[in-house]
Design a protein around this motif. Sequence first.
Motif, PDB file in Angstrom:
ATOM      1  N   PRO A   1    -105.529 -66.768 -47.263  1.00 35.79           N
ATOM      2  CA  PRO A   1    -104.392 -67.665 -47.545  1.00 35.79           C
ATOM      3  C   PRO A   1    -104.519 -69.017 -46.835  1.00 35.79           C
ATOM      4  N   ARG A   2    -105.100 -69.038 -45.668  1.00 38.24           N
ATOM      5  CA  ARG A   2    -105.283 -70.312 -44.975  1.00 38.24           C
ATOM      6  C   ARG A   2    -106.244 -71.207 -45.745  1.00 38.24           C
ATOM      7  N   ARG A   3    -107.313 -70.626 -46.255  1.00 39.57           N
ATOM      8  CA  ARG A   3    -108.278 -71.421 -47.027  1.00 39.57           C
ATOM      9  C   ARG A   3    -107.663 -71.892 -48.336  1.00 39.57           C
ATOM     10  N   ALA A   4    -106.859 -71.037 -48.963  1.00 39.07           N
ATOM     11  CA  ALA A   4    -106.184 -71.432 -50.203  1.00 39.07           C
ATOM     12  C   ALA A   4    -105.186 -72.552 -49.924  1.00 39.07           C
TER      13      ALA A   4
ATOM     14  N   ALA B   1    -105.349 -76.290 -51.451  1.00 41.58           N
ATOM     15  CA  ALA B   1    -104.220 -76.860 -52.184  1.00 41.58           C
ATOM     16  C   ALA B   1    -103.791 -78.187 -51.559  1.00 41.58           C
ATOM     17  N   LEU B   2    -103.727 -78.243 -50.243  1.00 38.49           N
ATOM     18  CA  LEU B   2    -103.348 -79.493 -49.579  1.00 38.49           C
ATOM     19  C   LEU B   2    -104.386 -80.582 -49.808  1.00 38.49           C
ATOM     20  N   THR B   3    -105.648 -80.206 -49.863  1.00 37.42           N
ATOM     21  CA  THR B   3    -106.705 -81.181 -50.148  1.00 37.42           C
ATOM     22  C   THR B   3    -106.555 -81.732 -51.558  1.00 37.42           C
ATOM     23  N   MET B   4    -106.249 -80.875 -52.510  1.00 40.82           N
ATOM     24  CA  MET B   4    -106.065 -81.341 -53.890  1.00 40.82           C
ATOM     25  C   MET B   4    -104.852 -82.260 -54.002  1.00 40.82           C
ATOM     26  N   VAL B   5    -103.767 -81.927 -53.310  1.00 42.48           N
ATOM     27  CA  VAL B   5    -102.575 -82.774 -53.348  1.00 42.48           C
ATOM     28  C   VAL B   5    -102.878 -84.131 -52.715  1.00 42.48           C
TER      29      VAL B   5
END
Length: 72
Positions: free
Chosen positions: A23-26, A30-34
Motif C-alpha cells: 500500500p505504501r508503494r501504491a 498515486a501521489l507521483t501521478m497526481v
Amino acid sequence: MSHAETTHQTPPGSPSARATGLPRRALAAALTMVAAAALAVAAAFGVVALLEATPDQPNTPLITYENAGQER
C-alpha cells in the motif's frame, strides 16, 4: 549446514511487514501521478499565458491597391 539450507533463506521481515509495503508503494505511485498531472497542467497554463502576453504584430500591408498604380 548444507548447501540447500544456505541458498534458500527467507527474506528478512515477516510476511505482514512485506504486505504493508505494497500500500505504501501504491500510495507513492498515486501521489507521483497526481504531481505529474498537476505539473503538466501548470506548464500548459504557463505556455498559454506566455503566448497571450506576446503583443500583437501590426497588420499594415506593404503595398495597397490604392497606391500600387501611382508608383509607375
